[in-house]
Design a protein around this motif. Sequence first.
Motif, PDB file in Angstrom:
ATOM      1  N   HIS A  17     115.942  -5.863  98.731  1.00  0.00           N
ATOM      2  CA  HIS A  17     115.061  -4.693  98.895  1.00  0.00           C
ATOM      3  C   HIS A  17     115.843  -3.381  98.989  1.00  0.00           C
ATOM      4  N   MET A  18     117.165  -3.457  98.874  1.00  0.00           N
ATOM      5  CA  MET A  18     118.006  -2.266  99.056  1.00  0.00           C
ATOM      6  C   MET A  18     117.668  -1.118  98.104  1.00  0.00           C
ATOM      7  N   PRO A  19     117.441  -1.380  96.812  1.00  0.00           N
ATOM      8  CA  PRO A  19     117.105  -0.262  95.909  1.00  0.00           C
ATOM      9  C   PRO A  19     115.874   0.514  96.387  1.00  0.00           C
ATOM     10  N   TYR A  20     114.876  -0.231  96.866  1.00  0.00           N
ATOM     11  CA  TYR A  20     113.652   0.421  97.368  1.00  0.00           C
ATOM     12  C   TYR A  20     113.946   1.178  98.667  1.00  0.00           C
ATOM     13  N   LEU A  21     114.718   0.548  99.560  1.00  0.00           N
ATOM     14  CA  LEU A  21     115.044   1.175 100.851  1.00  0.00           C
ATOM     15  C   LEU A  21     115.798   2.491 100.656  1.00  0.00           C
ATOM     16  N   SER A  22     116.698   2.532  99.679  1.00  0.00           N
ATOM     17  CA  SER A  22     117.520   3.732  99.461  1.00  0.00           C
ATOM     18  C   SER A  22     116.702   4.930  98.996  1.00  0.00           C
ATOM     19  N   LYS A  23     115.487   4.697  98.518  1.00  0.00           N
ATOM     20  CA  LYS A  23     114.647   5.787  98.013  1.00  0.00           C
ATOM     21  C   LYS A  23     113.689   6.335  99.082  1.00  0.00           C
ATOM     22  N   LEU A  24     113.642   5.649 100.221  1.00  0.00           N
ATOM     23  CA  LEU A  24     112.716   6.068 101.273  1.00  0.00           C
ATOM     24  C   LEU A  24     113.282   7.247 102.070  1.00  0.00           C
ATOM     25  N   PRO A  25     112.391   8.064 102.710  1.00  0.00           N
ATOM     26  CA  PRO A  25     112.840   9.281 103.426  1.00  0.00           C
ATOM     27  C   PRO A  25     114.004   9.051 104.385  1.00  0.00           C
ATOM     28  N   TYR A  26     113.953   7.961 105.151  1.00  0.00           N
ATOM     29  CA  TYR A  26     115.015   7.698 106.138  1.00  0.00           C
ATOM     30  C   TYR A  26     115.802   6.436 105.803  1.00  0.00           C
ATOM     31  N   GLY A  27     115.582   5.902 104.607  1.00  0.00           N
ATOM     32  CA  GLY A  27     116.243   4.668 104.192  1.00  0.00           C
ATOM     33  C   GLY A  27     117.755   4.779 104.141  1.00  0.00           C
ATOM     34  N   LYS A  28     118.225   5.922 103.669  1.00  0.00           N
ATOM     35  CA  LYS A  28     119.685   6.109 103.572  1.00  0.00           C
ATOM     36  C   LYS A  28     120.347   6.101 104.952  1.00  0.00           C
ATOM     37  N   HIS A  29     119.642   6.608 105.961  1.00  0.00           N
ATOM     38  CA  HIS A  29     120.191   6.590 107.325  1.00  0.00           C
ATOM     39  C   HIS A  29     120.341   5.157 107.828  1.00  0.00           C
ATOM     40  N   ILE A  30     119.349   4.326 107.490  1.00  0.00           N
ATOM     41  CA  ILE A  30     119.387   2.925 107.917  1.00  0.00           C
ATOM     42  C   ILE A  30     120.519   2.186 107.212  1.00  0.00           C
ATOM     43  N   ILE A  31     120.672   2.427 105.913  1.00  0.00           N
ATOM     44  CA  ILE A  31     121.764   1.802 105.157  1.00  0.00           C
ATOM     45  C   ILE A  31     123.113   2.247 105.714  1.00  0.00           C
ATOM     46  N   ALA A  32     123.227   3.539 106.034  1.00  0.00           N
ATOM     47  CA  ALA A  32     124.483   4.067 106.591  1.00  0.00           C
ATOM     48  C   ALA A  32     124.800   3.405 107.928  1.00  0.00           C
ATOM     49  N   THR A  33     123.767   3.156 108.732  1.00  0.00           N
ATOM     50  CA  THR A  33     123.976   2.496 110.024  1.00  0.00           C
ATOM     51  C   THR A  33     124.475   1.074 109.835  1.00  0.00           C
ATOM     52  N   ILE A  34     123.879   0.370 108.870  1.00  0.00           N
ATOM     53  CA  ILE A  34     124.329  -1.005 108.574  1.00  0.00           C
ATOM     54  C   ILE A  34     125.784  -1.014 108.150  1.00  0.00           C
ATOM     55  N   GLU A  35     126.148  -0.078 107.281  1.00  0.00           N
ATOM     56  CA  GLU A  35     127.527  -0.033 106.774  1.00  0.00           C
ATOM     57  C   GLU A  35     128.511   0.363 107.860  1.00  0.00           C
ATOM     58  N   THR A  36     128.112   1.304 108.723  1.00  0.00           N
ATOM     59  CA  THR A  36     129.000   1.778 109.784  1.00  0.00           C
ATOM     60  C   THR A  36     129.228   0.699 110.852  1.00  0.00           C
ATOM     61  N   VAL A  37     128.121   0.135 111.334  1.00  0.00           N
ATOM     62  CA  VAL A  37     128.212  -0.857 112.422  1.00  0.00           C
ATOM     63  C   VAL A  37     128.770  -2.185 111.906  1.00  0.00           C
ATOM     64  N   GLY A  38     128.305  -2.582 110.693  1.00  0.00           N
ATOM     65  CA  GLY A  38     128.750  -3.872 110.144  1.00  0.00           C
ATOM     66  C   GLY A  38     130.069  -3.802 109.417  1.00  0.00           C
ATOM     67  N   LYS A  39     130.595  -2.543 109.236  1.00  0.00           N
ATOM     68  CA  LYS A  39     131.868  -2.349 108.538  1.00  0.00           C
ATOM     69  C   LYS A  39     131.881  -3.067 107.170  1.00  0.00           C
ATOM     70  N   CYS A  40     130.767  -2.864 106.484  1.00  0.00           N
ATOM     71  CA  CYS A  40     130.687  -3.487 105.148  1.00  0.00           C
ATOM     72  C   CYS A  40     129.902  -2.570 104.222  1.00  0.00           C
ATOM     73  N   LYS A  41     130.174  -2.640 102.951  1.00  0.00           N
ATOM     74  CA  LYS A  41     129.513  -1.824 101.935  1.00  0.00           C
ATOM     75  C   LYS A  41     128.304  -2.575 101.399  1.00  0.00           C
ATOM     76  N   ILE A  42     127.129  -1.938 101.462  1.00  0.00           N
ATOM     77  CA  ILE A  42     125.913  -2.591 100.977  1.00  0.00           C
ATOM     78  C   ILE A  42     125.715  -2.264  99.484  1.00  0.00           C
TER      79      ILE A  42
END
Length: 409
Positions: free
Chosen positions: A384-409
């Motif tokens: 669902h990442m492509p859809y999430l990245s287009k949402l108003p706050y989706g990029k913030h959520i993806i950034a949080t996953i990458e920062t906390v999980g130390k992984c690139k989505i």
Amino acid sequence: DHHLVAHDRKSLCGIQHRSHQKKHHHSSDNPKGGGRSSRGSRKCVEISTIGIASKMHLRWVQEFGTAKTGNVTLEDVVNCRREMLIDLATDQYGSRFIQQKLEKAPASHKDAVFHQVTTSKNFLRLCTDVFGNYVIQKLLEHGTQEHKYQLAAKLRGHVLSLSLEAYGCRVVQKAIGVLNLDHRKIKLVEELHGHVMECVQDQNSNHVIQKCIEKMPSSNIQFIVEAFKSRIICLAVHAYGCRVIQRLLEYCSTEQRRTILSEIIESTKMLAKNQYGNYVVQHVIIHADAEHRATVINSLKGSLVELSKHKFASNVMEKCVTHAGRKERTHLVNEILGDEELNSNRLPLMVMAKDQYANYVVQKLIEVLDSEQRQYLIQRIQMHMPYLSKLPYGKHIIATIETVGKCKI
């Protein structure tokens, strides 16, 4: 008014200038050539830093022949004339002078001040005065135990009326805070019996009730708990009542706390949405024992998306994900992810990612998940990442996953 102040300033400077001439008749020998007027000018500067032309300093000049407070002791003030101390205590600068002197005054000076204050017919007026109340508080703070007992005796019979007053309530709070626990302190607090609801809903006296809860043993505040029975919810949604309930949850006994929590848990969802009640629910989640915390979190199960999108309840949901145990967090993750067969736009997480409040709840949940739970969440939302990245706050959520999980989505 500024003309009057200017006139007073001139008069005051003139008095100081003449006084200076008498004491220093050789001042014309000043090598800088400033003469007497130069030194008189410096005197005026000294005075202006502590309130030139205030009522206090005009009295200072008239009564003591000086405008420098450092030359005057508390004993001088007390011995000057009857009620001089009381008059000064109600003046902005006079009150400050007395407070500063009391901190380092010898015992004899404190005794003199206490005698004049406690025997004055204007004692209660001082307690409710914008400046005088600070003098009473200072006396309670720096006096001997006997002095405090005398002041407590003067407050007897007036606790309720003072508690309801803007400045008087500060004096009562100070007394409850500094007095040792004995029959005198208990008697003061007992004057509030039968008036708890009135005080709790008042902008001034609610602070007195809070101070009682903080400084008295739980057995001595049972009258407050009794007054709250069957009224917890109406008080929890009150601007001042919600503060008092929070203090009770912090300081009361286990049994008293259990009584309060039983009422709160019945209405958790409603309270979470209230502008004041949400603070009570947050307080329970943070400070309650594990059993009651889990009960509150479980009572909100099934309403995660709805409450996370609410202006006030979203703060409660953030506290839920922060303080939940691993088992409760697993339930929260599953509620956010929903059914695996759902399309991206119907996934609860995507609904939350569109919302100005709910997106913060998702980010907080990602931050507090352990590595195993976080990995499970990432796997579930990968497609669902492509859809999430287009949402108003989706990029913030993806950034949080990458920062906390130390992984690139």
